[in-house]
Enzyme design. Structure first.
Site, PDB file in Angstrom:
ATOM      1  N   ARG A   1       0.385   9.948  14.407  1.00 51.87           N
ATOM      2  CA  ARG A   1       0.145  10.540  13.094  1.00 51.87           C
ATOM      3  C   ARG A   1      -0.720  11.774  13.250  1.00 51.87           C
ATOM      4  O   ARG A   1      -1.781  11.729  13.875  1.00 51.87           O
ATOM      5  CB  ARG A   1      -0.519   9.530  12.170  1.00 51.87           C
TER       6      ARG A   1
ATOM      7  N   GLU B   1       4.161   1.795  -0.574  1.00 49.69           N
ATOM      8  CA  GLU B   1       5.045   2.003  -1.730  1.00 49.69           C
ATOM      9  C   GLU B   1       4.238   2.138  -3.016  1.00 49.69           C
ATOM     10  O   GLU B   1       4.641   2.855  -3.929  1.00 49.69           O
ATOM     11  CB  GLU B   1       6.068   0.864  -1.839  1.00 49.69           C
TER      12      GLU B   1
ATOM     13  N   TYR C   1       0.838  -1.204   0.000  1.00 54.83           N
ATOM     14  CA  TYR C   1       0.000   0.000   0.000  1.00 54.83           C
ATOM     15  C   TYR C   1       0.874   1.255   0.000  1.00 54.83           C
ATOM     16  O   TYR C   1       0.732   2.122  -0.872  1.00 54.83           O
ATOM     17  CB  TYR C   1      -0.902  -0.028   1.227  1.00 54.83           C
TER      18      TYR C   1
HETATM   19  P1  NAD Z   1     -12.750   1.893   0.103  1.00 56.20           P
HETATM   20  O1  NAD Z   1     -12.102   0.547   0.186  1.00 56.20           O
HETATM   21  O2  NAD Z   1     -14.075   2.063   0.742  1.00 56.20           O
HETATM   22  O3  NAD Z   1     -12.849   2.386  -1.398  1.00 56.20           O
HETATM   23  C1  NAD Z   1     -11.968   1.988  -2.410  1.00 56.20           C
HETATM   24  C2  NAD Z   1     -12.804   1.651  -3.631  1.00 56.20           C
HETATM   25  O4  NAD Z   1     -11.934   1.256  -4.696  1.00 56.20           O
HETATM   26  C3  NAD Z   1     -13.744   0.459  -3.377  1.00 56.20           C
HETATM   27  O5  NAD Z   1     -15.034   0.774  -3.847  1.00 56.20           O
HETATM   28  C4  NAD Z   1     -13.107  -0.679  -4.184  1.00 56.20           C
HETATM   29  O6  NAD Z   1     -14.054  -1.645  -4.604  1.00 56.20           O
HETATM   30  C5  NAD Z   1     -12.469   0.088  -5.313  1.00 56.20           C
HETATM   31  N1  NAD Z   1     -11.349  -0.630  -5.947  1.00 56.20           N
HETATM   32  C6  NAD Z   1     -10.320  -1.284  -5.355  1.00 56.20           C
HETATM   33  N2  NAD Z   1      -9.496  -1.796  -6.277  1.00 56.20           N
HETATM   34  C7  NAD Z   1     -10.015  -1.445  -7.502  1.00 56.20           C
HETATM   35  C8  NAD Z   1      -9.623  -1.692  -8.840  1.00 56.20           C
HETATM   36  N3  NAD Z   1      -8.510  -2.393  -9.128  1.00 56.20           N
HETATM   37  N4  NAD Z   1     -10.394  -1.199  -9.831  1.00 56.20           N
HETATM   38  C9  NAD Z   1     -11.529  -0.496  -9.565  1.00 56.20           C
HETATM   39  N5  NAD Z   1     -11.954  -0.236  -8.314  1.00 56.20           N
HETATM   40  C10 NAD Z   1     -11.201  -0.714  -7.291  1.00 56.20           C
HETATM   41  O7  NAD Z   1     -11.690   2.935   0.712  1.00 56.20           O
HETATM   42  P2  NAD Z   1     -11.845   4.494   0.986  1.00 56.20           P
HETATM   43  O8  NAD Z   1     -11.605   4.707   2.429  1.00 56.20           O
HETATM   44  O9  NAD Z   1     -13.061   5.030   0.351  1.00 56.20           O
HETATM   45  O10 NAD Z   1     -10.545   5.027   0.217  1.00 56.20           O
HETATM   46  C11 NAD Z   1     -10.625   5.660  -1.054  1.00 56.20           C
HETATM   47  C12 NAD Z   1      -9.247   6.146  -1.457  1.00 56.20           C
HETATM   48  O11 NAD Z   1      -8.749   7.072  -0.495  1.00 56.20           O
HETATM   49  C13 NAD Z   1      -8.209   5.034  -1.566  1.00 56.20           C
HETATM   50  O12 NAD Z   1      -7.379   5.287  -2.678  1.00 56.20           O
HETATM   51  C14 NAD Z   1      -7.426   5.161  -0.284  1.00 56.20           C
HETATM   52  O13 NAD Z   1      -6.102   4.711  -0.443  1.00 56.20           O
HETATM   53  C15 NAD Z   1      -7.488   6.652  -0.024  1.00 56.20           C
HETATM   54  N6  NAD Z   1      -7.344   6.953   1.396  1.00 56.20           N
HETATM   55  C16 NAD Z   1      -8.344   6.729   2.289  1.00 56.20           C
HETATM   56  C17 NAD Z   1      -8.154   7.021   3.643  1.00 56.20           C
HETATM   57  C18 NAD Z   1      -9.249   6.837   4.662  1.00 56.20           C
HETATM   58  O14 NAD Z   1      -9.041   7.111   5.845  1.00 56.20           O
HETATM   59  N7  NAD Z   1     -10.444   6.410   4.304  1.00 56.20           N
HETATM   60  C19 NAD Z   1      -6.928   7.507   4.080  1.00 56.20           C
HETATM   61  C20 NAD Z   1      -5.910   7.689   3.145  1.00 56.20           C
HETATM   62  C21 NAD Z   1      -6.120   7.424   1.807  1.00 56.20           C
HETATM   63  N1  UDP Z   2      -6.376  -0.393  16.144  1.00 53.27           N
HETATM   64  C1  UDP Z   2      -6.751  -0.857  17.378  1.00 53.27           C
HETATM   65  N2  UDP Z   2      -7.801  -1.730  17.437  1.00 53.27           N
HETATM   66  C2  UDP Z   2      -8.498  -2.129  16.355  1.00 53.27           C
HETATM   67  C3  UDP Z   2      -8.121  -1.631  15.075  1.00 53.27           C
HETATM   68  C4  UDP Z   2      -7.034  -0.764  15.009  1.00 53.27           C
HETATM   69  O1  UDP Z   2      -6.165  -0.523  18.409  1.00 53.27           O
HETATM   70  O2  UDP Z   2      -9.464  -2.916  16.493  1.00 53.27           O
HETATM   71  C5  UDP Z   2      -5.262   0.576  16.067  1.00 53.27           C
HETATM   72  C6  UDP Z   2      -4.177   0.223  15.047  1.00 53.27           C
HETATM   73  O3  UDP Z   2      -3.207  -0.635  15.614  1.00 53.27           O
HETATM   74  C7  UDP Z   2      -3.614   1.598  14.709  1.00 53.27           C
HETATM   75  C8  UDP Z   2      -4.829   2.539  14.867  1.00 53.27           C
HETATM   76  O4  UDP Z   2      -5.800   1.813  15.603  1.00 53.27           O
HETATM   77  O5  UDP Z   2      -2.639   1.970  15.657  1.00 53.27           O
HETATM   78  C9  UDP Z   2      -5.444   2.968  13.532  1.00 53.27           C
HETATM   79  O6  UDP Z   2      -5.637   1.791  12.763  1.00 53.27           O
HETATM   80  P1  UDP Z   2      -6.368   1.817  11.343  1.00 53.27           P
HETATM   81  O7  UDP Z   2      -6.231   0.449  10.770  1.00 53.27           O
HETATM   82  O8  UDP Z   2      -7.738   2.375  11.500  1.00 53.27           O
HETATM   83  O9  UDP Z   2      -5.559   2.882  10.495  1.00 53.27           O
HETATM   84  P2  UDP Z   2      -4.014   3.061  10.139  1.00 53.27           P
HETATM   85  O10 UDP Z   2      -3.160   2.190  11.021  1.00 53.27           O
HETATM   86  O11 UDP Z   2      -3.922   2.695   8.714  1.00 53.27           O
HETATM   87  O12 UDP Z   2      -3.805   4.502  10.419  1.00 53.27           O
END
Ligand code: NAD
Ligand code: UDP
Length: 327
Positions: A282, A152, A150
């Site tokens: 973070r 990289e 993810y």
């Molecule tokens: P999500 O998993 O709900 O949405 C991702 C969507 O992409 C899904 O609908 C999935 O089916 C689709 N998808 C996955 N692989 C695909 C492919 N090869 N072709 C077409 N569709 C595909 O996640 P989200 O939280 O809505 O995240 C959306 C974007 O935002 C992602 O790129 C994620 O990396 C980025 N992002 C989200 C967060 C967060 O906190 N939610 C944080 C950082 C970055």
């Molecule tokens: N985490 C936790 N309990 C859970 C799920 C996640 O303590 O049931 C912690 C996890 O170890 C991380 C933080 O919550 O330190 C955020 O995790 P998440 O997977 O939501 O996001 P990311 O680590 O990608 O920021």
């Protein structure tokens, strides 16, 4: 509202996911034509079914690792599983989605001369040594660990965006998204907010990984989507990368306690081992977004948790009705 002269045709990849579905809502509300592309790996039709009858909404099943030929004015590239459980399920596909997906969408943007937005992530900073993280920080990322597919993959996608900009003068916008929560999060994606809410509503133990003193900064989805729109509308000289997130920082224990309080849950706290490469801290430095986009989050954590909890209550009530019907 837009007429046929000003209405844009906008592609949202990953549009049936958590963030993508909220973005589709906002773009349609603003009067645009939305083409939602998704392979439904983690997203579902349920997230966009309220849009099926909308005359300006179209849903297409497609995997972005394959080329896509459509005519659009703007592209939001969100396709990628976002939670550790989902992106580690098939790590090779995760890298392909970020890298091949970016190449395909950038190629499309180049052909049709569309402005293109990349949903990058705070994970590009890895387990940061600098706190809070400004955009100029290059990160501290393990290239061979379980999160690397993810982290990289997203870093390489950023490289591609900036190379397409330098080499082909593409109009790019790169957002580094920090942890975001809200209605339509996947209930089983293992992310901390959804996990804790579901556990609290079921009065099951709340699973704290490690000592629970690691911190995250949580942004409510409506605030984040406003940031997306402002970035996409910003002058073409401003490409980002720009941090979008809420600087309010909480430990996982504080989050668990807030959720227990708001749900009135009797769930005990249960400590489990910390996953590999789990970042300790973070917090976004959002000065750049404030300056260039006049953007900052408005929704406090407890306020945003209320509609999120209400969403999961409805979802779990629907599940138990289905279980009764099957029994
Ligand atoms: P999500 O998993 O709900 O949405 C991702 C969507 O992409 C899904 O609908 C999935 O089916 C689709 N998808 C996955 N692989 C695909 C492919 N090869 N072709 C077409 N569709 C595909 O996640 P989200 O939280 O809505 O995240 C959306 C974007 O935002 C992602 O790129 C994620 O990396 C980025 N992002 C989200 C967060 C967060 O906190 N939610 C944080 C950082 C970055
Ligand atoms: N985490 C936790 N309990 C859970 C799920 C996640 O303590 O049931 C912690 C996890 O170890 C991380 C933080 O919550 O330190 C955020 O995790 P998440 O997977 O939501 O996001 P990311 O680590 O990608 O920021």
């Amino acid at each position: 509202m837009h007429n046929y002269n000003t209405r844009k045709r906008i592609l949202v990849t990953g549009g049936a996911g958590f963030l993508g579905s909220h973005l589709c809502d906002r773009l349609l509300d603003a009067g645009h034509d939305v083409l939602c592309v998704d392979n439904f790996f983690t997203g579902t039709k349920d997230n966009v079914k309220h849009l099926f009858d909308h005359p300006h909404f179209e849903l297409m099943r497609h995997d972005v690792t394959f080329p896509l030929y459509v005519e659009v004015d703007e592209i939001y590239n969100l396709a990628c599983p976002a939670s550790p459980i989902h992106y580690q399920h098939d790590p090779v596909q995760t890298t392909k989605t970020s890298v091949h997906g970016a190449i395909n969408m950038l190629g499309l943007a180049k052909r049709v001369k569309a402005r293109i937005f990349q949903a990058s992530t705070s994970e590009v900073y890895g387990d940061p040594e600098l706190h809070p993280q400004p955009e100029r920080y290059w990160g501290h990322v393990n290239p061979i660990g379980p999160r690397s597919c993810y982290d990289e993959g997203k870093r390489c996608a950023e490289t591609l965006f900036f190379d397409y900009q330098r080499q082909h003068a593409l109009d790019i916008k790169v957002a580094r998204i920090f942890n975001t929560y809200g209605p339509r999060m996947h209930p089983n994606d293992g992310r901390v907010v959804s996990n804790f809410i579901v556990q609290a509503l079921r009065n099951e133990p709340i699973t704290l990984y490690g000592d629970g003193n690691q911190s995250r900064s949580f942004c409510y989805v409506d605030d984040l989507i406003e940031g997306f729109l402002r970035l996409m509308q910003s002058p073409s000289g401003f490409t980002g990368p720009v941090n979008l997130g809420n600087p309010g920082e909480f430990t996982m224990i504080e989050l668990a306690e807030a959720i227990r309080d708001l749900t009135g849950s009797r769930s005990p706290l249960q400590h489990l081992p910390l996953p590999a490469d789990d970042p300790r801290q973070r917090q976004p430095d959002i000065r750049l977004a404030r300056e260039h986009l006049d953007w900052e989050p408005k929704v406090a954590l407890r306020e945003g948790l209320k509609p999120t909890i209400a969403y999961f209550e409805r979802l779990l009530a629907g599940d138990s009705k289905r279980d009764e019907a099957v029994a």
